[in-house]
Design an enzyme around this catalytic site. Structure first.
Site, PDB file in Angstrom:
ATOM      1  N   ARG A 265       0.817  -1.218   0.000  1.00  0.00           N
ATOM      2  CA  ARG A 265       0.000   0.000   0.000  1.00  0.00           C
ATOM      3  C   ARG A 265       0.848   1.264   0.000  1.00  0.00           C
ATOM      4  NH1 ARG A 265      -2.881  -3.794   2.860  1.00  0.00           N
ATOM      5  NH2 ARG A 265      -1.885  -3.150   4.799  1.00  0.00           N
TER       6      ARG A 265
ATOM      7  N   GLU B 262       5.103 -10.208  15.861  1.00  0.00           N
ATOM      8  CA  GLU B 262       4.599 -10.803  17.102  1.00  0.00           C
ATOM      9  C   GLU B 262       5.012 -12.281  17.172  1.00  0.00           C
ATOM     10  OE1 GLU B 262       0.441 -10.255  17.415  1.00  0.00           O
ATOM     11  OE2 GLU B 262       0.335 -11.053  19.463  1.00  0.00           O
TER      12      GLU B 262
HETATM   13  P1  AMP Z   1       4.190  -2.183  11.592  1.00  0.00           P
HETATM   14  O1  AMP Z   1       5.456  -2.768  11.051  1.00  0.00           O
HETATM   15  O2  AMP Z   1       3.705  -2.913  12.818  1.00  0.00           O
HETATM   16  O3  AMP Z   1       4.277  -0.685  11.806  1.00  0.00           O
HETATM   17  O4  AMP Z   1       3.051  -2.452  10.513  1.00  0.00           O
HETATM   18  C1  AMP Z   1       2.928  -1.621   9.417  1.00  0.00           C
HETATM   19  C2  AMP Z   1       2.559  -2.368   8.169  1.00  0.00           C
HETATM   20  O5  AMP Z   1       1.560  -3.340   8.392  1.00  0.00           O
HETATM   21  C3  AMP Z   1       2.027  -1.398   7.140  1.00  0.00           C
HETATM   22  O6  AMP Z   1       2.577  -1.741   5.874  1.00  0.00           O
HETATM   23  C4  AMP Z   1       0.523  -1.596   7.185  1.00  0.00           C
HETATM   24  O7  AMP Z   1      -0.023  -1.566   5.894  1.00  0.00           O
HETATM   25  C5  AMP Z   1       0.307  -2.942   7.842  1.00  0.00           C
HETATM   26  N1  AMP Z   1      -0.647  -2.891   8.969  1.00  0.00           N
HETATM   27  C6  AMP Z   1      -0.342  -3.113  10.278  1.00  0.00           C
HETATM   28  N2  AMP Z   1      -1.427  -3.027  11.054  1.00  0.00           N
HETATM   29  C7  AMP Z   1      -2.456  -2.714  10.234  1.00  0.00           C
HETATM   30  C8  AMP Z   1      -3.872  -2.458  10.436  1.00  0.00           C
HETATM   31  N3  AMP Z   1      -4.438  -2.506  11.658  1.00  0.00           N
HETATM   32  N4  AMP Z   1      -4.610  -2.142   9.356  1.00  0.00           N
HETATM   33  C9  AMP Z   1      -4.057  -2.083   8.127  1.00  0.00           C
HETATM   34  N5  AMP Z   1      -2.752  -2.316   7.871  1.00  0.00           N
HETATM   35  C10 AMP Z   1      -1.952  -2.629   8.901  1.00  0.00           C
END
Ligand code: AMP
Length: 176
Positions: A65, A102
């Protein structure tokens, strides 16, 4: 940016999907935002306004995205775009970086020659959660000699405090 007209507008076009892709996760679905001319324009112009365009040379988006917003932003400002991809997708020589999830780990990759040495790169993704993905992407850009100047997002899950992991300025249009 909470409470600004842009944050309110973005919020209107984000659909919360419970228990996707697994139980307990509230997925932030951006497809209503993408299909709205008004929403898409507010998102691209909003992330463009965070950082002075003369402060960077390239825009980097994270699969998948981040590609949507990153490429539109790059085109909007007359910049080039570089992709950070999931493993095994890039055809040329790559640098890679793994990060903890996780359960287990994930890896992202970038082409070794994606930017010139010292190239200033604006980092883009749709959503900041724990910050692991963007932290790895920032490391990748540094590994190939680039300089991430800031990380920008459409949505931030503020309660996860992901921005604490990022050592560049962080901006989000809508903070949950
Ligand atoms: P993080 O590495 O935990 O910051 O996760 C970010 C990535 O995971 C991004 O590329 C987001 O598109 C996806 N992502 C994580 N949590 C969500 C969520 N609740 N809704 C949509 N996309 C998420």
């Amino acid at each position: 940016m909470l409470g600004s007209w842009r944050s309110d507008l973005i919020e209107r076009f984000i659909r919360d999907v419970a228990d996707f892709p697994k139980e307990g996760i509230v997925f932030k679905d951006i497809t209503p935002l993408l299909s709205s001319p008004e929403g898409l324009k507010a998102a691209i112009e909003g992330i463009a306004a965070f950082v002075d365009p003369s402060d960077y040379d390239l825009v980097c988006g994270i699969e998948s995205r981040g590609f949507i917003f990153g490429t539109a932003l790059a085109h909007h400002l007359g910049k080039g775009f570089i992709p950070v991809r999931k493993p095994g997708k890039l055809p040329w020589k790559t640098e890679s970086e793994s990060y903890d999830l996780e359960y287990g780990t994930d890896t992202v990759e970038i082409h070794l020659d994606a930017c010139d040495s010292g190239g200033r790169v604006l980092m883009v993704d749709d959503l900041l959660a724990t910050g692991g993905t963007m932290e790895a992407a920032n490391k990748l850009v540094r590994k190939i000699g680039g300089e991430p100047v800031a990380s920008v997002f459409v949505i931030e899950l503020g309660f996860l405090e992901g921005r604490a992991r990022l050592d560049v300025p962080v901006h989000a249009l809508h903070v949950v």
